[in-house]
Scaffold this motif. Structure first.
Motif, PDB file in Angstrom:
ATOM      1  N   LYS A  95       8.424  10.081   1.758  1.00  0.00           N
ATOM      2  CA  LYS A  95       7.866   8.843   1.210  1.00  0.00           C
ATOM      3  C   LYS A  95       8.078   7.682   2.170  1.00  0.00           C
ATOM      4  CE  LYS A  95       8.201  10.229  -3.558  1.00  0.00           C
ATOM      5  NZ  LYS A  95       8.849  10.072  -4.844  1.00  0.00           N
ATOM      6  N   HIS A 142       0.843  -1.208   0.000  1.00  0.00           N
ATOM      7  CA  HIS A 142       0.000   0.000   0.000  1.00  0.00           C
ATOM      8  C   HIS A 142       0.872   1.250   0.000  1.00  0.00           C
ATOM      9  CE1 HIS A 142      -3.075  -2.634   2.381  1.00  0.00           C
ATOM     10  NE2 HIS A 142      -3.068  -2.942   1.112  1.00  0.00           N
ATOM     11  N   VAL A 169      -6.146   3.277  -3.416  1.00  0.00           N
ATOM     12  CA  VAL A 169      -5.313   2.091  -3.212  1.00  0.00           C
ATOM     13  C   VAL A 169      -5.983   1.152  -2.209  1.00  0.00           C
ATOM     14  CG1 VAL A 169      -3.148   1.276  -2.205  1.00  0.00           C
ATOM     15  CG2 VAL A 169      -3.146   3.213  -3.778  1.00  0.00           C
ATOM     16  N   THR A 202       3.152   6.152  -2.261  1.00  0.00           N
ATOM     17  CA  THR A 202       4.249   7.125  -2.296  1.00  0.00           C
ATOM     18  C   THR A 202       5.020   7.102  -3.605  1.00  0.00           C
ATOM     19  OG1 THR A 202       5.719   5.546  -1.212  1.00  0.00           O
ATOM     20  CG2 THR A 202       4.556   7.106   0.199  1.00  0.00           C
ATOM     21  N   LYS A 203       5.236   5.910  -4.161  1.00  0.00           N
ATOM     22  CA  LYS A 203       6.070   5.840  -5.367  1.00  0.00           C
ATOM     23  C   LYS A 203       5.237   5.949  -6.637  1.00  0.00           C
ATOM     24  CE  LYS A 203      10.058   5.057  -3.330  1.00  0.00           C
ATOM     25  NZ  LYS A 203      11.310   5.801  -3.473  1.00  0.00           N
ATOM     26  N   VAL A 204       4.119   5.230  -6.674  1.00  0.00           N
ATOM     27  CA  VAL A 204       3.276   5.294  -7.870  1.00  0.00           C
ATOM     28  C   VAL A 204       2.347   6.517  -7.777  1.00  0.00           C
ATOM     29  CG1 VAL A 204       1.768   3.934  -9.382  1.00  0.00           C
ATOM     30  CG2 VAL A 204       3.391   2.778  -7.911  1.00  0.00           C
ATOM     31  N   LYS A 205       2.280   7.099  -6.573  1.00  0.00           N
ATOM     32  CA  LYS A 205       1.521   8.326  -6.335  1.00  0.00           C
ATOM     33  C   LYS A 205       0.024   8.163  -6.560  1.00  0.00           C
ATOM     34  CE  LYS A 205       5.397  11.376  -6.967  1.00  0.00           C
ATOM     35  NZ  LYS A 205       6.367  11.701  -7.981  1.00  0.00           N
ATOM     36  N   LEU A 206      -0.492   6.991  -6.170  1.00  0.00           N
ATOM     37  CA  LEU A 206      -1.948   6.815  -6.202  1.00  0.00           C
ATOM     38  C   LEU A 206      -2.524   7.377  -4.910  1.00  0.00           C
ATOM     39  CD1 LEU A 206      -2.075   3.132  -7.513  1.00  0.00           C
ATOM     40  CD2 LEU A 206      -2.345   5.233  -8.814  1.00  0.00           C
ATOM     41  N   PHE A 245       3.934   1.603  -0.938  1.00  0.00           N
ATOM     42  CA  PHE A 245       4.657   1.758  -2.201  1.00  0.00           C
ATOM     43  C   PHE A 245       3.756   2.397  -3.255  1.00  0.00           C
ATOM     44  CE2 PHE A 245       5.549   0.070  -6.450  1.00  0.00           C
ATOM     45  CZ  PHE A 245       6.863   0.484  -6.615  1.00  0.00           C
ATOM     46  N   LEU A 246       2.532   1.863  -3.368  1.00  0.00           N
ATOM     47  CA  LEU A 246       1.618   2.387  -4.393  1.00  0.00           C
ATOM     48  C   LEU A 246       1.273   3.845  -4.123  1.00  0.00           C
ATOM     49  CD1 LEU A 246      -0.736  -0.703  -4.769  1.00  0.00           C
ATOM     50  CD2 LEU A 246       0.900   0.165  -6.439  1.00  0.00           C
TER      51      LEU A 246
END
Lengths: 492, 333
Positions: B221, B119, B133, B124-128, B121-122
């Motif tokens: 992040k 969760h 999410v 902070t990194k993928v910015k969803l 990762f999605l």
């Protein structure tokens, strides 16, 4: 037609406009020129009904009026095209032109057909080959601007105020806009043209009015519109210059080489700041100065180029790495970027240096308080205690908290972006003293400022930027207001 | 004399400002308990208190996880579905694969943390957006639960044979339900993390102004992802206790809408969904208040169909009063 008489506007701590006179008539293009902070934007806001004057009066066709809201301005026939476009890019052209006054069917359904038809009628005279149903997001900034103009015309604007309309346009687009302005003039629309680009002013204006420090600085007729004359009016202020420290840096501390930023990815900028040196970055708003600061500090990724601190390269895009190495930024927007205003002075001061005030991840509150108290005393932050919330402090004290954050960590390089914006004179002087004493300790200081007095008063050297590029570096003795202004407008 | 008086006054104001919300919930809790007990003396009976304590323990554990995420201005909607999925996996690991119980429990805890990491990762990194999410997680894990369990209800057979796991979930020590004791330990640990550690300070900083936190060199992040890992881990811990205590896990309904209890407890306890506010003690009080309200519905003979309505109404009244008090104290200054 639209006239200002002895118009005055005060903000807490500053007088933005002091008894200025201004007028524009039908079928006339009047350029409004002046440095950053000369009061141009304030006048636009007053005309547009966004703020109310504290003195003087605004006349419409010779009669005094109160422009109490944007609605009143619109009704009178004053259209304002702001520098930052206020379009809704998720709507199409017609939707934007008729935003908030959509023609209706049955009282609640939008009459798209009528709307599109009317929009076409407004677009045609502008020579805009554009379908009213094009989503705005697909248009270039220039075309979006045209849509704004179409909107103003659809509101039957008699006076059109344009704030830096060409700041994000290409030269071809600019030419088109200037032609359009010429067109509007012949149709009897009065235009107030606010621009830093003196070439455009020369090309289009019938006369120019210059502001300086919120006051009238003079007016120029069409024949007098030369770059020389305009720069002379815009500057030519008595600046009390501190006697030169006669400082010449011997050792480079910060070396910026070929730096390219997101905003100007094709422009490179290189300069150095020596140990103990104060380098000012001058330039007009939008020249890309803040972007340079942010790319050096690492909150923005660099598009290209290197930044070296004491001979060792800094990685791109890592404020953490910059902070570990001793390079800090006091950002332009203190409340948004510099501080967490809902936290206390103590929590803000120690935030970047938490590692120093903790053991195995746990905060040593005594140490934290000690450093905060000592910083508060050193910087004379006026607050009841270190447990006071930053949001309640004055601008000057807030800036001191920002500085306290960094001074508690022993800086090597400090980058200031508009260090004294919105700060009263007393706190301003304290911050200047602090900058000088830091420089004397060997800290390299890079200072972006739109305040000429500040740039000239503090800098050992002045780097001038123009549209993303370095247009010149002036040693202290050569750095006069006129020399800087010439470089800043790109005319040198 | 005068400045002294003023000073003590501002000091009191400071404390009231800092713990005002918690104090309000505490007063409400005490009043409610008194009223319910007057109306029905069984409320403060040992049996009822033990029951409530056990529930407070279980709900409080994932409530603290929810609060950690909310403080970063995020949200975690996966809790209910994770309770089901992890409970079913625990049952399968122990009853079908015959894993030793410590290994099975450890695997579940690690699995919960890993889901939280995904969760994070999605987000902070993928910015969803956190809502999206975890909404997808809510659907995904519920569906997986049903698939993995082949839509059969899972359990642990003779649960008393589970030994320490049974004690941890359904047992008492000196009359105190063990889940409640576990909650106390979790609350102390995460109370220290949130209120006394650097990570906790960063959590508040990121929740209040992520941009300024970044400008202060905080790896925002990592901090945000960390909150989701903690939430996943605590949800897994609660999942084990709830699964074993209930003894039967129906894949389609187990833990349904429990995420909302977590969020409600956090909000009642002073967390703001805007982030940057909240405390562990507040979450504990919020959880307790929710349980008392549910208990009150049963004890006072209110139709149990009104259960959710009572919860909704009380939370609404609570946050409204808080907002009004906030506005008034704000305008005074």
């Amino acid at each position: 037609m639209l006239e200002a008489r002895a118009l005055t506007k005060r903000y807490p701590g500053v007088t933005a406009l002091s008894e200025v006179d201004f007028s524009v008539g039908p079928g006339e293009v009047v350029a409004l020129i002046g440095e950053n902070g000369a009061g141009k934007s304030t006048l636009i806001k007053l005309f547009g009904g966004l703020v109310q004057p504290d003195g003087g009066e605004i006349l419409w066709n010779g009669k005094p009026i109160q422009i109490t809201s944007v609605g009143v301005a619109t009704q009178l026939g004053i259209g304002v095209i702001h520098q930052e476009l206020s379009n809704l890019t998720n709507l199409d052209v017609a939707g934007n032109v008729f935003l908030g006054r959509e023609p209706r069917k049955f009282g609640f359904l939008v009459d798209r057909k009528l709307m599109i038809q009317h929009t076409e009628e407004y677009l045609r005279p502008l020579g805009l080959d554009l379908s009213p149903v094009t989503p705005l997001s697909e248009l270039s900034i220039a075309r979006q601007q045209m849509v704004e103009i179409a909107k103003a015309l659809s509101l039957e604007a008699k006076i059109l105020i344009m704030d830096e309309p060409t700041s994000s346009l290409t030269s071809g687009e600019t030419a088109h806009l200037l032609k359009l302005i010429d067109d509007l003039r012949s149709r009897g629309v009065g235009i107030v043209y606010v621009s830093h680009r003196l070439d455009e002013v020369k090309a289009i204006a019938d006369r120019a009015i210059a502001f300086r420090d919120g006051k009238n600085a003079g007016a120029l007729s069409k024949e007098e519109l030369t770059t020389e004359n305009m720069v002379r009016l815009m500057v030519g202020r008595d600046i009390q210059r501190q006697s030169s420290r006669g400082f010449v840096a011997t050792e480079s501390r910060l070396v910026v080489n070929g730096l390219r930023t997101k905003r100007f990815p094709n422009r490179e900028i290189s300069f150095t700041v020596g140990k103990g040196e104060i380098v000012g970055i001058a330039g007009l708003v939008g020249a890309g100065r803040s972007e340079v600061a942010q790319a050096i500090f690492g909150v923005d990724e660099r598009v290209g180029g290197t930044v070296e601190l004491d001979g060792v390269a800094l990685p791109s895009g890592s404020p953490k790495a910059a902070i570990e190495r001793g390079l800090y930024l006091a950002p332009e927007d203190r409340r948004k970027e510099g501080l967490i205003t809902a936290m206390t002075i103590r929590e803000n001061v120690t935030l970047p240096g938490m590692a120093r005030y903790s053991t195995i991840g746990l905060i040593r509150s005594k140490k934290e308080s000690e450093i905060s108290v000592s910083m508060r005393e050193r910087l004379r932050i006026k607050a009841p205690s270190i447990e006071s919330q930053v949001s309640g402090l004055s601008g000057g004290n807030q800036q001191k908290v920002v500085l306290a954050k960094w001074l508690s960590l022993n800086p090597k390089v400090l980058v200031f972006d508009e260090p004294t914006r919105g700060i009263d004179i007393g706190a301003r002087a304290e911050i200047y003293d602090l900058m000088r004493s830091l420089a004397a300790e060997g800290v390299a200081i890079l200072m972006i400022s739109s305040d000429m007095e500040e740039v000239l008063g503090l800098s050992d050297r002045v780097v001038v930027m123009h549209e993303g590029s370095l247009s010149g570096v002036l040693p202290r003795d050569a750095a006069t207001e006129e020399a800087i202004m010439h470089l800043a407008v790109g005319s040198a | 004399m005068r400045p002294l008086k003023k000073r003590s006054c501002t000091w009191r104001w400071g404390v009231l400002k800092k713990f005002g919300k918690e104090l309000g919930v505490f007063v409400l809790l005490v009043v409610l308990c008194t009223v319910v007990d007057v109306l029905n003396h069984r409320f403060l009976g040992i049996q009822n208190l033990q029951n409530m304590g056990r529930l407070v323990g279980m709900y409080g554990i994932f409530g603290i996880g929810a609060a950690m995420v909310i403080i970063t201005s995020g949200i975690d909607l996966t809790v209910g579905s994770m309770l089901a999925l992890l409970g079913i996996l625990l049952s399968i690991a122990m009853m079908e694969k015959h894993w030793p119980s410590p290994l099975a429990a450890l695997a579940i805890l690690v699995g919960g943390g890993a889901l939280g990491a995904i969760h994070g990762f999605l987000i902070t990194k993928v910015k969803l957006q956190p809502f999206i999410v975890t909404l997808c997680g809510l659907l995904l894990y519920r569906g997986l639960s049903q698939f993995v369990a082949k839509d059969e209800t899972k359990g642990f057979g003779d649960s008393t044979a589970l030994g320490w796991l049974y004690t941890a979930s359904s047992g008492d020590i000196l009359g105190v339900p063990v889940p409640f004791l576990i909650l106390i330990v979790v609350a102390i640990v995460f109370g220290v993390v949130l209120h006394y550690s650097v990570f906790g300070r960063y959590l508040y900083a990121v929740g209040r102004n992520e941009e300024a936190a970044r400008y202060s060199g905080i790896d925002t992040k990592k901090v945000i992802a960390g909150a989701y890992v903690i939430a996943g881990f605590l949800t897994a811990l609660a999942a084990i206790l709830i699964a074993v205590d209930t003894g039967s896990i129906s894949p389609s309904s187990h833990g349904n809408s429990y995420e909302l209890y977590g969020i409600a407890a956090a909000v009642l306890g002073g967390c703001s969904l805007k982030g940057g506010e909240g405390s562990i003690i507040g979450v504990l009080l919020g959880t307790a208040l929710l349980q008392v309200l549910q208990n009150l519905v049963t004890l006072l003979g209110i139709p149990s169909s009104l259960n959710f309505a009572v919860l909704g109404a009380v939370i609404l009244i609570g946050v409204t009063i808080d907002q009004l008090v906030h506005q008034r104290s704000g305008s005074k200054r």
